[in-house]
Structure formats: structure tokens, C-alpha cells
Enzyme design. Structure first.
Site, short mmCIF file in Angstrom:
data_model
loop_
_atom_site.label_atom_id
_atom_site.label_comp_id
_atom_site.label_asym_id
_atom_site.label_seq_id
_atom_site.Cartn_x
_atom_site.Cartn_y
_atom_site.Cartn_z
N GLN A 67 116.00 -7.99 -59.80
CA GLN A 67 114.51 -8.46 -58.30
C GLN A 67 115.62 -8.77 -57.50
O GLN A 67 116.82 -9.38 -56.87
CB GLN A 67 114.40 -10.40 -58.94
N THR A 68 115.62 -7.75 -56.23
CA THR A 68 116.56 -6.93 -55.52
C THR A 68 116.45 -8.12 -53.99
O THR A 68 117.62 -7.82 -52.79
CB THR A 68 116.83 -6.06 -55.38
N ASP A 69 115.60 -8.48 -53.95
CA ASP A 69 115.59 -9.64 -52.86
C ASP A 69 116.30 -10.89 -52.94
O ASP A 69 115.40 -11.37 -53.81
CB ASP A 69 113.68 -9.54 -52.38
N PRO A 70 117.30 -10.89 -52.05
CA PRO A 70 117.89 -12.02 -52.52
C PRO A 70 117.27 -13.48 -51.32
O PRO A 70 117.96 -14.67 -51.16
CB PRO A 70 119.21 -12.09 -51.69
#
Length: 226
Positions: A67-70
Site C-alpha cells: 500500500q504505497t500511500d503513506p
């Protein structure tokens, strides 16, 4: 799931009968966002920070699906149960094993301050061409070593006092002036997530052990235990 995460990390259940191609309906969970966790006691902040870092490492090196959205709003912490809920998966992507194989070696070289290996793997991954001038080469390696600092020692790492963001920022002008090739495409989403995980640990003023997280994952990866 990794033993350390069982009972401590949760993904809400999805209700298939209420889900369409446009609408995802999932279980409602209780909790507060990370900015509220930052106001809690040190033990709690350390607990959440370590969970975040552990999930990030496992997403990349075990699951190869991240999941690349921090965004901190993608996490809810239920202090009554000491559970971190992962609630938004709109920016997920897989990574090829061939890329992860090399990236693992890159991270391991950074964690062990192996400048020669870091340069070698960086070239294999496409971060470097091998024709860079000395200033660019040193800046790339030095920046990699800064990123690897939390994993260098078995001692707890104090993220708040590390000044990682400022120290990494000073290399920006060198990269802009002397970079000969853009980073591999996978790096953009990956580094956004890794930076987000470190920034969350800084926000939480965490002082935690990190070396064991990477070491355990590295040993499993090299031994083919998935």
C-alpha cells in the site's frame, strides 16, 4: 501473518454483498489517526511505530504487494485493544520478484554500511549508470547510508533526534545537477511509502529497535522462507 503482528494489526472485513465496482463496503473499526497517537505516552508511540515499520518491511519483502500511500489517515489505532487498523488500499501495487531480490540487497548493504555493495546494486537496479562523477556517486551512497541508519545497530534508534529529513534533503541539489538517469519506475511509489513510514516514526518521536525487523526478514528471504 508475522507472529508480532497477530492481534496487533487488523484489516477490516469486506462485505461482498454490499460492495460494487464503484463502492467498497467494509467493517467499521474504532481508533484515532497517527497525529493523535503522537500525543500518547512513549510506550504506545513506540508500539505503533514498530508496527508501522514491520508492516512496511513485510509488505515489500514478504508479500511483494505494498500500500504505497503513506497518508497518516490510512491508519487507525485502537488504544483500548492496542490494535493498528489498516483502512485504505486505494494505492496498492505489486512488485516483481526480480526487483525485490536486488532491492533487498540494496537495503541490506545500506544497513551494514557497505559502500561498495550499495554502489554495485544501485547500478544493477538502474539508480546509477556507472558513469557518474565522484560528487554524485558519493551523494547517492551517503544518502543510502542515512536511510539505513535505523537498521545498523541492535540498539533502539531515536527517530526524532536523527534529523534524517534534513540530512537527506541536502543531497537534493546534487541529484538534480548530476543525476545521469532517472530512478527505476518502481522506486517512485516505493520510496514514497518508505519515506512516509520514517516520517511517521519521526512524528511519533519513536525510539525503537529496528535491526531485528530487517535481519529476520533478510534471513527468511535468503533462505527462501515465504
Amino acid at each position: 501473518m508475522n507472529e508480532e503482528l497477530i492481534g496487533c494489526v487488523s484489516v477490516p472485513n469486506v462485505f461482498d454483498d454490499l460492495t460494487t465496482e464503484q463502492v467498497l463496503t467494509s467493517q467499521m473499526v474504532e481508533g484515532v489517526h497517527l497525529d493523535k497517537v503522537a500525543e500518547m505516552d512513549q510506550t504506545t508511540r513506540n508500539h505503533v511505530a514498530r508496527l508501522l515499520l514491520k508492516v512496511t518491511v513485510l509488505e515489500l519483502f514478504e508479500w511483494k504487494f505494498m500500500q504505497t500511500d503513506p497518508n497518516w489517515g490510512n491508519f487507525l489505532f485502537d488504544s483500548s485493544k492496542q490494535v493498528l487498523h489498516l483502512i485504505d488500499f486505494g494505492a496498492c501495487r505489486p512488485y516483481k520478484k526480480s526487483f525485490i531480490d536486488l532491492y533487498m540487497e540494496l537495503v541490506w548493504a545500506s544497513a551494514n554500511r557497505d559502500r561498495e555493495k550499495l554502489a554495485e546494486v544501485s547500478q544493477s537496479l538502474g539508480f546509477l549508470t556507472g558513469q557518474e562523477n565522484e560528487e554524485m556517486m558519493n551523494a547517492h551512497i551517503d544518502a543510502g547510508l542515512v536511510v539505513g541508519e535505523p537498521f545498523y545497530s541492535d540498539l533502539p534508534f531515536d527517530f526524532a533526534k536523527s534529523n534524517m529529513s534534513q540530512r537527506l534533503g541536502k543531497y537534493g541539489e546534487i541529484f538534480a545537477a548530476h543525476r545521469l538517469t532517472p530512478p527505476p519506475r518502481e522506486a517512485y511509489s516505493l520510496h514514497r511509502k518508505l519515506a512516509g513510514a520514517f516520517l511517521a516514526c519521526i512524528k511519533l518521536r519513536a525510539t525503537i529497535q529496528c535491526r531485528d525487523i530487517l535481519e529476520e526478514t533478510y534471513e527468511k528471504y535468503k533462505n527462501g522462507i515465504k
